[in-house]
Scaffold this active site. Structure first.
Site, PDB file in Angstrom:
ATOM      1  N   GLU A  74      -8.350 -31.085 -45.019  1.00 20.49           N
ATOM      2  CA  GLU A  74      -9.322 -31.667 -45.949  1.00 20.49           C
ATOM      3  C   GLU A  74      -8.952 -31.301 -47.387  1.00 20.49           C
ATOM      4  O   GLU A  74      -8.484 -30.200 -47.657  1.00 20.49           O
ATOM      5  CB  GLU A  74     -10.708 -31.106 -45.630  1.00 20.49           C
ATOM      6  N   LYS A 116     -16.449 -39.124 -46.103  1.00 19.33           N
ATOM      7  CA  LYS A 116     -17.198 -38.096 -45.386  1.00 19.33           C
ATOM      8  C   LYS A 116     -18.698 -38.395 -45.387  1.00 19.33           C
ATOM      9  O   LYS A 116     -19.309 -38.554 -46.440  1.00 19.33           O
ATOM     10  CB  LYS A 116     -16.925 -36.738 -46.032  1.00 19.33           C
ATOM     11  N   CYS A 167     -14.384 -32.074 -41.514  1.00 18.80           N
ATOM     12  CA  CYS A 167     -15.010 -30.750 -41.610  1.00 18.80           C
ATOM     13  C   CYS A 167     -16.456 -30.679 -41.117  1.00 18.80           C
ATOM     14  O   CYS A 167     -16.704 -30.620 -39.928  1.00 18.80           O
ATOM     15  CB  CYS A 167     -14.877 -30.236 -43.048  1.00 18.80           C
TER      16      CYS A 167
END
Length: 254
Positions: A40, A106, A140
């Site tokens: 990431e 995300k 994540c």
């Protein structure tokens, strides 16, 4: 499918140095691979200062990724800070050897760090079709939210790229295993290592878990490029034998 996982430390808010370092690692891969996975925010570390590092989809890093993907004849994926129409995104890009790009923004922004106050959340799940595989790439904090990852598309490979700190690494290990089992999917987690400028320590634990929760690559804490081979025939055979996904609940995500 042969996949290269790149576990590396990152230079804080320095895209140029990170491209140079990661490019050297990618160019040093001597065997043929199908997919290369970066962490990431691989150009900057997990920064809440996007003005310092944000790029466009026509910027240097995207151009660099296209060049590398073509040169290595392999897809490359990872996330970086992208600016678009006045917003900042923690955007995962999936760059095909042809130069085509698909992306995922995300969805679950990390409120503990204030990511939700600085970045704009995505809403759409991405399923990439590549070399006969269906791939679901996530980022994540998404790992903590199983509903969004639920395998309603019958994807074959689930990928998480991360800056997941050492202090909570037990959760990383447990949740990657859980996502693999509940979705009957190969699951890859690629994390960074080292220390960032917020004094957070990262010990990697990049890993590969199969569709039954068994390690193909156990969590690793050292720098390196780690190559694994995934077998889709084995995945399909296990799904046919156990058929767990057919008993899943149906739902609508809003």
């Amino acid at each position: 499918m042969k996949v290269a996982l790149i576990q590396s430390s990152l230079f804080w808010e320095n895209p140029e140095k990170n491209r140079k370092k990661l490019g050297e690692k990618i160019n040093a891969i001597s065997e043929s691979v199908d997919l290369i996975v970066l962490p990431e925010m691989f150009t900057s570390g997990f920064t809440m200062n996007p003005n310092a590092v944000a790029e466009t989809m026509q910027g240097e890093t995207i151009t660099w990724l296209k060049h590398l993907a073509k040169a290595k004849n392999a897809a490359i994926t990872g996330s970086l800070v992208i600016t678009e129409k006045g917003n900042f995104y923690n955007r995962l890009v999936f760059v095909f050897p042809s130069g085509e790009i698909q992306f995922y923004d995300k969805r679950h922004l990390f409120t503990l760090a204030g990511e939700d106050e600085i970045y704009t959340a995505g809403s759409k799940k991405l399923i990439v079709e590549y070399k006969g595989w269906k791939i679901c790439p996530l980022i994540c904090y998404d790992l903590r939210f199983p509903v969004f990852a639920r395998n309603v598309e019958e994807y074959d490979l689930l990928i998480y790229v991360a800056n997941w700190p050492e202090i909570r690494i037990k959760a990383w290990d447990a949740l990657l295993n859980a996502r693999a089992i509940e979705n009957m999917s190969y699951t890859i987690g690629v994390n960074r290592i080292g220390e960032d400028d917020n004094n957070f320590q990262y010990n990697g634990h990049s890993q590969v878990v199969n569709f039954l929760g068994d390690y193909i690559m156990e969590p690793i804490e050292i720098k390196g490029v780690f190559i694994v081979e995934l077998n889709k025939a084995e995945l399909l055979l296990a799904r046919k034998k156990f058929n767990f996904l057919s008993d899943r609940d149906s739902f609508v995500l809003k």
